[in-house]
Design a protein around this motif. Structure first.
Motif, short mmCIF file in Angstrom:
data_model
loop_
_atom_site.label_atom_id
_atom_site.label_comp_id
_atom_site.label_asym_id
_atom_site.label_seq_id
_atom_site.Cartn_x
_atom_site.Cartn_y
_atom_site.Cartn_z
N ALA A 87 0.83 -1.21 0.00
CA ALA A 87 0.00 0.00 0.00
C ALA A 87 0.86 1.26 0.00
O ALA A 87 0.40 2.33 -0.39
CB ALA A 87 -0.93 0.00 1.21
N TYR A 88 2.12 1.14 0.42
CA TYR A 88 3.03 2.28 0.42
C TYR A 88 3.57 2.50 -1.00
O TYR A 88 3.97 1.54 -1.68
CB TYR A 88 4.20 2.05 1.37
CG TYR A 88 3.78 1.96 2.82
CD1 TYR A 88 3.55 3.11 3.56
CD2 TYR A 88 3.63 0.73 3.44
CE1 TYR A 88 3.17 3.03 4.90
CE2 TYR A 88 3.24 0.63 4.77
CZ TYR A 88 3.02 1.79 5.49
OH TYR A 88 2.63 1.71 6.80
N PRO A 89 3.61 3.75 -1.46
CA PRO A 89 4.08 4.03 -2.83
C PRO A 89 5.51 3.59 -3.11
O PRO A 89 5.86 3.27 -4.24
CB PRO A 89 3.94 5.56 -2.95
CG PRO A 89 2.96 5.94 -1.89
CD PRO A 89 3.15 4.97 -0.77
N SER A 90 6.36 3.59 -2.08
CA SER A 90 7.77 3.26 -2.29
C SER A 90 8.04 1.77 -2.37
O SER A 90 9.15 1.35 -2.70
CB SER A 90 8.61 3.86 -1.15
OG SER A 90 8.18 3.37 0.10
N VAL A 91 7.03 0.95 -2.06
CA VAL A 91 7.19 -0.51 -2.09
C VAL A 91 6.44 -1.05 -3.31
O VAL A 91 5.25 -0.79 -3.47
CB VAL A 91 6.64 -1.17 -0.81
CG1 VAL A 91 6.86 -2.68 -0.86
CG2 VAL A 91 7.31 -0.57 0.42
N SER A 92 7.13 -1.78 -4.17
CA SER A 92 6.52 -2.34 -5.37
C SER A 92 6.40 -3.85 -5.25
O SER A 92 7.02 -4.47 -4.37
CB SER A 92 7.34 -1.98 -6.61
OG SER A 92 8.57 -2.68 -6.60
N PHE A 93 5.62 -4.44 -6.14
CA PHE A 93 5.47 -5.89 -6.12
C PHE A 93 6.79 -6.58 -6.46
O PHE A 93 7.04 -7.72 -6.04
CB PHE A 93 4.37 -6.34 -7.08
CG PHE A 93 4.70 -6.21 -8.54
CD1 PHE A 93 5.28 -7.26 -9.23
CD2 PHE A 93 4.43 -5.03 -9.23
CE1 PHE A 93 5.58 -7.15 -10.58
CE2 PHE A 93 4.73 -4.92 -10.57
CZ PHE A 93 5.31 -5.98 -11.25
N ILE A 94 7.68 -5.90 -7.20
CA ILE A 94 9.00 -6.46 -7.49
C ILE A 94 9.80 -6.64 -6.20
O ILE A 94 10.51 -7.64 -6.02
CB ILE A 94 9.78 -5.55 -8.46
CG1 ILE A 94 9.06 -5.47 -9.81
CG2 ILE A 94 11.20 -6.03 -8.65
CD1 ILE A 94 9.07 -6.75 -10.59
N ASP A 95 9.69 -5.68 -5.28
CA ASP A 95 10.37 -5.80 -3.99
C ASP A 95 9.88 -7.02 -3.23
O ASP A 95 10.68 -7.75 -2.62
CB ASP A 95 10.12 -4.54 -3.14
CG ASP A 95 10.69 -3.29 -3.79
OD1 ASP A 95 11.79 -3.38 -4.37
OD2 ASP A 95 10.04 -2.23 -3.72
N ALA A 96 8.58 -7.23 -3.23
CA ALA A 96 8.01 -8.38 -2.53
C ALA A 96 8.50 -9.70 -3.13
O ALA A 96 8.84 -10.64 -2.41
CB ALA A 96 6.49 -8.31 -2.57
N LEU A 97 8.55 -9.76 -4.47
CA LEU A 97 9.05 -10.96 -5.14
C LEU A 97 10.51 -11.21 -4.82
O LEU A 97 10.91 -12.32 -4.45
CB LEU A 97 8.85 -10.84 -6.65
CG LEU A 97 7.43 -10.81 -7.20
CD1 LEU A 97 7.45 -10.55 -8.70
CD2 LEU A 97 6.71 -12.11 -6.90
N LEU A 98 11.34 -10.16 -4.96
CA LEU A 98 12.78 -10.32 -4.77
C LEU A 98 13.13 -10.72 -3.34
O LEU A 98 14.04 -11.52 -3.11
CB LEU A 98 13.50 -9.02 -5.13
CG LEU A 98 13.64 -8.71 -6.62
CD1 LEU A 98 14.31 -7.35 -6.83
CD2 LEU A 98 14.43 -9.80 -7.34
N ALA A 99 12.41 -10.15 -2.37
CA ALA A 99 12.71 -10.46 -0.97
C ALA A 99 12.53 -11.95 -0.69
O ALA A 99 13.37 -12.59 -0.05
CB ALA A 99 11.81 -9.63 -0.05
N ARG A 100 11.45 -12.52 -1.20
CA ARG A 100 11.19 -13.94 -0.98
C ARG A 100 12.17 -14.81 -1.77
O ARG A 100 12.59 -15.87 -1.29
CB ARG A 100 9.76 -14.29 -1.35
CG ARG A 100 8.71 -13.47 -0.62
CD ARG A 100 7.40 -14.19 -0.47
NE ARG A 100 7.34 -14.85 0.83
CZ ARG A 100 6.29 -15.56 1.27
NH1 ARG A 100 5.23 -15.68 0.49
NH2 ARG A 100 6.30 -16.13 2.45
N VAL A 101 12.53 -14.36 -2.97
CA VAL A 101 13.50 -15.12 -3.78
C VAL A 101 14.85 -15.16 -3.08
O VAL A 101 15.47 -16.23 -2.95
CB VAL A 101 13.64 -14.50 -5.18
CG1 VAL A 101 14.81 -15.14 -5.94
CG2 VAL A 101 12.35 -14.68 -5.98
N ILE A 102 15.33 -14.01 -2.61
CA ILE A 102 16.66 -13.93 -2.00
C ILE A 102 16.75 -14.80 -0.76
O ILE A 102 17.65 -15.65 -0.63
CB ILE A 102 17.00 -12.46 -1.66
CG1 ILE A 102 17.19 -11.65 -2.94
CG2 ILE A 102 18.26 -12.38 -0.80
CD1 ILE A 102 17.29 -10.15 -2.71
N LEU A 103 15.82 -14.61 0.18
CA LEU A 103 15.90 -15.34 1.44
C LEU A 103 15.74 -16.85 1.24
O LEU A 103 16.54 -17.64 1.77
CB LEU A 103 14.83 -14.84 2.42
CG LEU A 103 14.77 -15.59 3.75
CD1 LEU A 103 16.09 -15.46 4.51
CD2 LEU A 103 13.62 -15.11 4.61
#
Length: 249
Positions: A87-103
């Motif tokens: 919901a925050y403008p600075s957070v995109s769906f790409i960030d959500a995807l990458l975070a789960r991929v990395i960890l």
């Protein structure tokens, strides 16, 4: 980077921080799975389909499959999992995807190193591995899992019934991905069909890096990457166009 770091830390805290033992269970689960397969099949067979050690054979099949399955499922639920932050403008769906991929990629690589390395040490096996082949196998697994997971991220969020249907449709993968039986041992009619299973290529490539005498000439990196990139492209296009609508569901 700050957003990614925050999402990764949140993932660590919520996934492994709530249960007693945390990351210990992430390692114990595959260890117990390999142990169960080893005991069961060693009672029925004189030797595994490849090599002489049952634990190593089933670990090199089960762990890559688990890595693909878990990583693709985690990517598929990224938007649902990180919905409050998107919901925050600075957070995109790409960030959500990458975070789960990395960890989850790093977690499974550590699990592979601990379990497979432990088998070599416990059974005092000669260590003759091909690191380049193993790296290629891990790359294939990650790329394929991200491609499948990204497309499913849209489909499962837009059509909740698809999540149940996907789990039902992919249950045969556990038997059709070469975990228990090598592709080379299957009848030619089965080989023509199973060759199109990209997970089979990933597992066979990983075993090629562990067993120096195993050629696995049927493995095709271009095929796996082609399937992965196609799925990833469609998934990203659908998410880029509809991710705001998905957040309101």
């Amino acid at each position: 980077m700050r957003i990614l770091s925050a999402l990764v830390l949140r993932e660590m805290a919520t996934t492994y921080g709530k249960s007693a033992g945390g990351y210990v269970w992430a390692i114990l689960e595959p260890v117990l799975g390999v142990l169960l397969l080893t005991v069961a099949f060693s009672l029925m067979l004189a030797r595994p389909a490849l090599g002489t050690n049952f634990s190593l054979f089933y670990a090199t099949g089960l762990l890559p499959f688990t890595m693909f399955n878990d990583l693709s499922n985690k990517v598929a639920t990224s938007i649902r999992y990180s919905r409050p932050f998107l919901a925050y403008p600075s957070v995109s769906f790409i960030d959500a995807l990458l975070a789960r991929v990395i960890l989850n990629t790093l977690t499974h690589i550590v699990i592979l190193m601990v379990v497979v390395g432990g088998i070599f040490v416990i059974y005092d096996l000669p260590i003759v591995i091909n690191v380049a082949e193993i790296f290629e196998a891990l790359l294939m697994i990650v790329v394929l899992a991200v491609g499948v997971g990204t497309l499913n991220c849209y489909l499962m969020t837009a059509f909740p019934v698809w999540e149940r249907a996907w789990h039902i449709l992919t249950r045969p993968l556990f038997l059709a991905s070469g975990i228990f039986f090598l592709y080379d041992m299957m009848p030619s009619a089965g080989q023509h069909i199973l060759w199109y299973n990209p997970v089979l290529h990933c597992i066979s490539q990983f075993r090629r890096g562990i067993y120096p005498t195993y050629e696995a000439s049927y493995v095709s990196l271009p095929y796996v990457c082609g399937v992965a990139v196609t799925l990833l492209t469609f998934g990203l296009l659908l998410l880029a166009r509809n991710h705001r609508d998905l957040l309101e569901r």
